[in-house]
Design a protein around this motif. Structure first.
Motif, PDB file in Angstrom:
ATOM      1  N   LYS A 124       0.832  -1.204   0.000  1.00  0.00           N
ATOM      2  CA  LYS A 124       0.000   0.000   0.000  1.00  0.00           C
ATOM      3  C   LYS A 124       0.869   1.258   0.000  1.00  0.00           C
ATOM      4  N   ASP A 145      -0.097   5.143   1.580  1.00  0.00           N
ATOM      5  CA  ASP A 145      -1.028   6.156   2.054  1.00  0.00           C
ATOM      6  C   ASP A 145      -0.256   7.398   2.515  1.00  0.00           C
ATOM      7  N   GLU A 166     -15.222   6.403  -2.155  1.00  0.00           N
ATOM      8  CA  GLU A 166     -14.668   5.096  -2.515  1.00  0.00           C
ATOM      9  C   GLU A 166     -15.497   4.431  -3.608  1.00  0.00           C
ATOM     10  N   ARG A 191      -4.612  -3.493  -8.575  1.00  0.00           N
ATOM     11  CA  ARG A 191      -4.383  -2.439  -7.575  1.00  0.00           C
ATOM     12  C   ARG A 191      -5.530  -1.436  -7.610  1.00  0.00           C
ATOM     13  N   LYS A 192      -6.006  -1.042  -6.440  1.00  0.00           N
ATOM     14  CA  LYS A 192      -7.057  -0.034  -6.365  1.00  0.00           C
ATOM     15  C   LYS A 192      -6.441   1.357  -6.508  1.00  0.00           C
ATOM     16  N   ALA A 221      -5.234   4.228  -4.300  1.00  0.00           N
ATOM     17  CA  ALA A 221      -6.518   4.536  -3.669  1.00  0.00           C
ATOM     18  C   ALA A 221      -6.343   4.939  -2.210  1.00  0.00           C
ATOM     19  N   GLU A 222      -5.475   4.227  -1.496  1.00  0.00           N
ATOM     20  CA  GLU A 222      -5.312   4.517  -0.067  1.00  0.00           C
ATOM     21  C   GLU A 222      -4.691   5.892   0.151  1.00  0.00           C
ATOM     22  N   LEU A 264      -7.670   8.499  -0.618  1.00  0.00           N
ATOM     23  CA  LEU A 264      -8.704   8.473   0.418  1.00  0.00           C
ATOM     24  C   LEU A 264      -8.175   8.995   1.750  1.00  0.00           C
ATOM     25  N   SER A 265      -6.958   8.599   2.118  1.00  0.00           N
ATOM     26  CA  SER A 265      -6.404   9.070   3.399  1.00  0.00           C
ATOM     27  C   SER A 265      -6.094  10.558   3.347  1.00  0.00           C
TER      28      SER A 265
END
Length: 430
Positions: free
Chosen positions: A151, A153, A232, A248-249, A305-306, A309-310
């Motif tokens: 990940k 973030d 999301e 992978r998102k 994505a993380e 979003l974070s």
């Protein structure tokens, strides 16, 4: 798979439009048609040329194209671009003019990870090279990063900044442009507690959302209007099978580009209609103003994505940096621990992305830093891009930043020089 299908559908639409443009251009270019001149063919070819280029640029990482630097000896010095530190989600790259004595100022540019490549700061790099030893963070397109890399973030991003600063050493002067500004502040505070000797000499924050609520904009209002669940569901997709990051998102670059364009759709539509007219009338050229701007603007990259979003949740919604409650790996990061790093903020009076007041809020958080080591500058009439590129940057802001760097490098008290003002509260700046 639903999200993979959406991702592949967007790529299919892009690919199809590129193919249609290429086909129209090829058809209009048949030599036999020149025997029967027809304005319709000229227009079809012009539409095809502009369309093919437009949709093709969306998946191409722009080249740096750094011109030779004129050294103190009056000679041109070709610029080598090398990788100083390679990491899965981003590299630290170095611009080194061949055969030229290395400038004393070592500058580390923190480029945004906000949809465009680090080449967005090309003109910033070019303007600094004659006077500085320049490094920059070169973030990777998330679609090209295998899921096995893990990940990424806001905490991982902050630790990357920490690692880059450690690598370059304490004689570094950091310039963070826009999105990385709050995390650059957090990374410096992290070093202040963990490894004080590795802190940079100075930190310049340009148009960053330190406190997004200080002066609300459409960007900050959007962050408050939608829930994390809505974000999301509507923004996050999985990379398709065509790319190394399959599964992978991400927040897709094409989706980001659609959002960028929708904010000024009429302006972009008129720009492309006018460019088609110029191509049809043979008055355009490869490096005209339109191509120069849109070759960079249309080149977008996927964000993990993380990370997206974070960022929304912790920087904009929860305002963890603004409230000085940010944590990295469960450990609080106290911005008040910064006591030796000179900090300057730069804002534009017409910035509609990070409005005046958002960035200068950093100075209020630096409770342990003497006022003599704080400075701020509000550039009258400058928009978001103008404070790090264009005439406002070259003529006004860049000289102030270099003076601030020199002050922090030569004088332990880092007294602000020339037009840079001492610390002011965020409301006064707004």
């Amino acid at each position: 798979m639903r999200f993979m299908a959406n991702y592949d559908l967007m790529e299919t639409i892009r690919n199809t439009n590129q193919w249609l443009g290429a086909s129209a251009l090829a058809m209009a270019s048949y030599p036999a048609f020149s025997m029967f001149p027809n304005p319709a063919l000229e227009w079809m070819g012009a539409w095809g040329e502009v369309t093919e280029r437009t949709f093709g640029r969306m998946v191409v990482k722009p080249d740096w194209n750094i011109p030779a630097v004129v050294g103190p000896d009056g000679q041109d010095h070709v610029v080598n671009i090398t990788c100083a530190l390679k990491r899965p989600f981003g590299d630290l790259i170095h611009f080194e003019p061949q055969g030229m004595e290395q400038p004393k100022r070592k500058v580390l540019l923190f480029a945004p990870m906000s949809g465009h490549y680090a080449t967005l700061l090309r003109s910033t790099v070019i303007s600094l090279l004659p006077d500085c030893d320049v490094y920059i963070t070169d973030w990777h397109n998330a679609r090209d990063i295998p899921v096995s890399a893990g990940k990424f973030d806001v905490e991982d991003y902050t630790l990357y900044l920490v690692e880059f600063m450690r690598h370059l050493g304490p004689d570094t002067h950091v310039i963070a442009v826009c999105q990385p500004a709050p995390l650059a502040l957090a990374a410096t505070a992290y070093l202040a507690e963990e490894q004080p000797d590795a802190q940079p000499r100075s930190l310049t924050l340009i148009g960053g959302p330190i406190d997004p609520d200080a002066t609300p904009t459409d960007v900050t209002d959007f962050g408050h209007r939608v829930t994390m669940g809505q974000l999301e569901q509507s923004m996050i997709q999985q990379v398709g099978f065509k790319f190394a990051g399959v599964g992978r998102k991400v927040y897709p670059g094409l989706l980001q580009l659609a959002s960028f364009i929708s904010m000024n759709s009429d302006t972009h539509r008129d720009a492309f209609v006018e460019q088609i007219q110029r191509v049809a009338s043979k008055s355009s050229h490869e490096h005209d103003k339109h191509n120069k701007f849109y070759d960079e603007y249309l080149a977008v990259m996927d964000m993990p994505a993380e990370f997206y979003l974070s960022t929304v949740e912790r920087i904009f919604k929860e305002r963890e940096i603004a409230r000085n409650v940010f944590e990295v790996k469960g450990r609080p990061v106290d911005i008040g621990k910064i006591t030796t790093v000179s900090v300057m903020t730069v804002e534009g009076s017409k910035d509609d992305i990070s409005a005046p007041g958002q960035c200068i809020a950093a100075l209020d958080l630096l409770t342990g830093l003497p006022d003599a080591k704080k400075a701020s500058h509000l550039e009258d009439g400058a928009g978001h891009y103008g404070i790090f590129a264009g005439g406002s940057w070259r003529n006004n802001i860049r000289p102030l930043v270099l003076d601030f760097i020199d002050a922090s490098q030569d004088d332990a008290t880092a007294t602000p020089r020339r037009g840079a003002k001492k610390a002011a509260n965020k409301n006064a700046a707004a």
